[in-house]
Design an enzyme around this catalytic site. Sequence first.
Site, PDB file in Angstrom:
ATOM      1  NE  ARG A  15     -28.813 -28.745 -56.101  1.00  0.00           N
ATOM      2  CZ  ARG A  15     -28.276 -29.092 -54.930  1.00  0.00           C
ATOM      3  NH1 ARG A  15     -28.618 -28.429 -53.842  1.00  0.00           N
ATOM      4  NH2 ARG A  15     -27.391 -30.061 -54.855  1.00  0.00           N
ATOM      5  CE  LYS A  73     -23.204 -31.332 -53.928  1.00  0.00           C
ATOM      6  NZ  LYS A  73     -23.451 -31.430 -52.463  1.00  0.00           N
ATOM      7  CE1 TYR A  92     -24.840 -25.479 -49.045  1.00  0.00           C
ATOM      8  CE2 TYR A  92     -25.706 -25.752 -51.271  1.00  0.00           C
ATOM      9  CZ  TYR A  92     -25.887 -25.391 -49.949  1.00  0.00           C
ATOM     10  OH  TYR A  92     -27.112 -24.932 -49.530  1.00  0.00           O
ATOM     11  CG  HIS A  94     -20.630 -30.481 -48.034  1.00  0.00           C
ATOM     12  ND1 HIS A  94     -21.303 -30.234 -46.861  1.00  0.00           N
ATOM     13  CD2 HIS A  94     -21.482 -30.101 -49.035  1.00  0.00           C
ATOM     14  CE1 HIS A  94     -22.497 -29.747 -47.120  1.00  0.00           C
ATOM     15  NE2 HIS A  94     -22.633 -29.645 -48.437  1.00  0.00           N
ATOM     16  CD  GLU A 116     -19.955 -26.447 -46.784  1.00  0.00           C
ATOM     17  OE1 GLU A 116     -18.831 -26.966 -46.836  1.00  0.00           O
ATOM     18  OE2 GLU A 116     -20.501 -25.888 -47.766  1.00  0.00           O
ATOM     19  CG  ASP A 268     -23.467 -33.307 -49.182  1.00  0.00           C
ATOM     20  OD1 ASP A 268     -22.881 -33.890 -50.104  1.00  0.00           O
ATOM     21  OD2 ASP A 268     -24.435 -32.557 -49.363  1.00  0.00           O
TER      22      ASP A 268
END
Length: 370
Positions: A15, A73, A92, A94, A116, A268
């Site tokens: 991505r 990510k 993101y 996490h 998130e 995740d």
Amino acid sequence: MIIGIPKEIKTLENRVAMTPGAVESLVRQGNEVLVEAGAGLGSGLADAEYIASGAKMVSAAEAWGAEMVIKVKEPLASEFQYLRKGLLLFTYLHLAAAPELTKALLDSGTTGVAYETVKSADGTLPLLTPMSEVAGRMATQVGAHYLEKTQGGRGILLGGVPGVYPAEVLVLGGGVVGTNAARIAMGMGARVTILDLSHQRLQYLDEVFQGRITTMMSTEPNIRQMVQRADLVIGAVLLPGAKTPNLITRDMLPLMKEGSVIVDVAVDQGGCIETTKATTHDNPTYVIDGVVHYGVANMPGAVPRTSTFALVNQTAPYALRLAAKGTDALKDDAGLALGLNTWDGKLTCPAVGAALNIDSMTPEEALAQM
């Protein structure tokens, strides 16, 4: 603002954080956009498309040197060198399952805004939802694949055939991931059961699926009962920002059928199965007590063209606001402010603080000090 779009380096992560169309919008707003050469190739987006949109193609270090870096990510260890005070990182994160990354962000003073934990006015998670939709739908496809005998599974066709019983699919969690997983499993002809803590949510799912799936309250006795019947278990539990509780414990695993499959989409955030560990697309599964575990932590990266456009549809408007106002954009939007996870060496997400036993403050408290 100078905005950097680095290439993703997580294993087989294809991505990219911004499409050429989104870059064009950022440039039109007066920003300078630095895209690492080759960043979009995995999603079928050529450097020439970014150049035509007004971006400058640069090295990784140059992209990371921008005032705001937009990623897909979380930064990996090799990227920690780029973290610094004054950097606004939008991606993101996490953090509840990532103590080393959390420490690196805090030590560097980086301002980290996590996709998130951003919320919309109705309480939903607009930047997590598109990838949850992808991951939920993929979870059933992946599970069906690993139920094949050649992949270590029981040798069961998910939907069966006339005269042969279909597979039993157990979905833990009736949110976006679980609903999408159930939809695909039901469409493939499996017998589907969803467990959730909310009776209201179960009522909604029963109505939406018109009684074609089974709904049950998520209690330990119900989970223990259902794992014995399940051929495929999909972990779809989410507590925004927090570490996921283990709903299937180690002692339940021997109760499961030989060759059954677990796909833990919650990996995740630590996973909702005690035996879950993060895996990669090039080595996605492992077996414990005869049960196949799939724990790839970036499932949507396997369908990057779909995932990139679905993600950027949601993230681009927020990126434009952050580019225009910097952290002041957080003061204008309480939902976006909830995305603030780290600032000036302080943890600003209490759920992460509870998971990692680190002192924290709320985003509101941090914004009052900015």
